[in-house]
Write an enzyme that holds these catalytic residues in place. Structure first.
Site, short mmCIF file in Angstrom:
data_model
loop_
_atom_site.label_atom_id
_atom_site.label_comp_id
_atom_site.label_asym_id
_atom_site.label_seq_id
_atom_site.Cartn_x
_atom_site.Cartn_y
_atom_site.Cartn_z
N LYS A 163 -21.30 9.10 -24.14
CA LYS A 163 -21.08 8.97 -25.59
C LYS A 163 -21.62 10.13 -26.44
CE LYS A 163 -18.81 5.22 -25.89
NZ LYS A 163 -17.68 5.83 -25.19
N HIS A 202 -7.29 10.14 -17.82
CA HIS A 202 -7.67 9.05 -16.91
C HIS A 202 -7.46 7.70 -17.58
CE1 HIS A 202 -10.48 11.32 -13.92
NE2 HIS A 202 -9.34 11.93 -14.10
N PRO A 236 -26.81 9.63 -20.74
CA PRO A 236 -25.43 10.05 -20.51
C PRO A 236 -24.55 9.02 -19.81
CG PRO A 236 -26.91 11.11 -18.94
CD PRO A 236 -27.78 10.36 -19.88
N TYR A 264 -18.84 5.37 -10.78
CA TYR A 264 -20.22 5.06 -11.13
C TYR A 264 -20.74 4.12 -10.05
CZ TYR A 264 -19.48 6.72 -15.98
OH TYR A 264 -19.22 7.48 -17.10
N TYR A 314 -16.11 2.02 -23.66
CA TYR A 314 -16.03 3.28 -22.91
C TYR A 314 -14.97 4.20 -23.50
CZ TYR A 314 -16.55 6.43 -18.97
OH TYR A 314 -16.80 7.54 -18.19
C1 PHB Z 1 -19.50 14.45 -16.72
O1 PHB Z 1 -18.40 14.65 -16.21
O2 PHB Z 1 -20.28 15.40 -16.95
C2 PHB Z 1 -19.93 13.09 -17.10
C3 PHB Z 1 -19.04 12.04 -16.94
C4 PHB Z 1 -19.42 10.75 -17.26
C5 PHB Z 1 -20.70 10.51 -17.75
C6 PHB Z 1 -21.58 11.55 -17.95
C7 PHB Z 1 -21.20 12.85 -17.60
O3 PHB Z 1 -21.07 9.25 -18.06
#
Ligand code: PHB
Ligand code: APR
Length: 399
Positions: free
Chosen positions: A298, A72, A294, A201, A385
């Protein structure tokens, strides 16, 4: 029994450390409390930083990741019903992220270790560490009904947040920094094609939600919930209703793909750091020393960053008798840990909704607007990120 490095815990930290040491000809024994089946089926996060991808590739365990992982180049931030793409790679020097489940990383590392026959024991019991202050530390444990003592030069505490290694540090020297968050994540794995090519997000007045994926057929979705919620509070219909509401866009043209829920969990959110990460011959790595919420993706990446520093330091020590890397281990790791703590705190605060904080909510909306409209602010998000580059002598460099 004797080895050079006793590794406690076969999560990403312990297994990666074992792999890196094996490639350098340093012997290690990995001791894991759970069964192989259990550790290979724990569903965890799934975003690998460029640096993590490179390390796994160099360590010879990247083949399946390159075949099945999804590269990505951006993420979407959605608020007030409008999506904004953050072009991570354009802003962060071409670096990418790869979507590949932590579970899959663990499976690949276990397979590689079993293939070479390097020692890895599952279902060990009553693990305890001894004499880390002196030159002859050891680990005692029970396995297959027999008591064992493993003598070693160094113990790597890779046994996660609830392990025994952090408890074995002198508690009067250990400084703990932590923050409990007033919310949790409800996560589901759904048999449905992801609704978007990139992660979304979203901040909605009802709370945060995240649309991620595991493959072109499997969506991974998260929703902000209360820390004391039970899974029984969340029947499927409520989950989908809430996801539809939080992801809704002002303009038509976007729909949430739905499907059978294959797995679900509620994860508490915690920020935690224990300092220092080393005492005598005991070195903590990964979740044993630190936890991040989460939102910044990280946790796994930090665990891998720790063991990279530890592996390099052990190589210097064994090859050249140079202990400088080992002595600096804790400081080196903590610089990266605190950067990730700050980033995870920032993302979490910006995207979640806390009860009774209308002032905070306005600030965070303003911050989101700033991030999506200012290249400088978006670049800050992007470089954190995708992961700051590693440096040999520090936790990160400008690359
Ligand atoms: C996930 O795909 O499990 C995932 C992706 C991004 C995050 C946390 C978990 O910030
Ligand atoms: N003896 C042996 N093994 C133990 C013990 C013990 N006393 N206690 C715990 N373990 C094992 C756990 O069963 C687990 O397999 O240690 C392992 C620790 O693995 P993780 O919890 O996955 O931690 P880590 O390797 O540091 O990886 C960090 O995992 O929790 C996620 O989000 C986190 O992505 C991050 C990553």
């Amino acid at each position: 029994m004797r080895t050079q490095v006793a590794i406690i815990g076969a999560g990403p930290a312990g297994l990666t450390l074992g792999r890196l040491l094996e490639r350098e000809g340093i012997e290690a024994v990995i001791l894991e409390a759970r069964s192989r089946d259990y550790v290979e089926h724990r569903i965890r996060a799934g975003v690998l930083e460029q640096g993590t991808v490179d390390l796994l590739t160099d360590a010879g365990v990247g083949d399946r990741m390159h075949r099945e992982g999804l590269v990505h180049h951006g993420i979407e931030l959605r608020f007030d019903g409008v999506g904004h793409r953050i072009p991570l790679s354009d802003l962060a020097g071409g670096r990418v992220i790869v979507i590949y489940g932590q579970t899959e990383v663990v499976k690949d590392l276990i397979a590689a270790r079993l293939e070479t026959g390097a020692p890895l024991r599952f279902e060990v019991e009553d693990v305890s560490v001894h004499d880390v202050d002196g030159d002859t530390p050891s680990v005692r444990f029970r396995h297959d009904g027999a008591d064992h003592e493993l003598h070693c030069d160094v113990i790597a505490g890779c046994d996660g947040f609830h392990g025994v290694c952090r408890q074995a540090m002198p508690q009067d020297r250990l400084q703990v920094f932590q923050r409990e968050w007033p919310f949790a994540w409800l996560g589901i794995l759904a048999e449905a094609p992801p609704s978007s090519d990139e992660l979304i997000y979203t901040r909605h007045e009802r709370g945060f939600a995240l649309a991620s994926l595991r493959s072109p057929e499997l969506a991974r979705l998260y929703i902000q919930c209360r820390p004391d919620d039970d899974l029984e509070d969340w029947p499927d219909e409520r989950i989908w209703e809430e996801l539809r509401t939080r992801f809704a866009t002002r303009e038509e043209g976007w729909t949430l793909n739905e499907g059978p829920v294959l797995d679900r969990l509620i994860a508490p959110m915690r920020s935690f750091v224990a300092e220092p990460m080393q005492h005598g011959r005991l070195f903590l790595a990964g979740d044993a020393a630190h936890i991040v919420p989460p939102t910044g993706a990280k946790g796994l990446n930090l665990a891998i960053a720790d063991v990279r520093v530890l592996a390099e330091a052990l190589v210097d020590s064994y090859r050249r008798g140079d202990r400088a890397g080992l002595d600096a281990y804790s400081d080196t790791c903590l610089r990266r840990v605190w950067r990730a703590q700050h980033f995870s705190w920032w993302m979490t605060t910006m995207l979640h909704v806390a009860d009774d904080d209308p002032f905070g909510a306005q600030l965070m909306r303003s911050q989101l607007e700033y991030v999506v409209n200012s290249e400088a602010a978006a670049t800050t998000l992007a470089e954190n990120y995708v992961g700051l580059p590693f440096a040999r002598t520090g936790a990160y460099s400008r690359g």
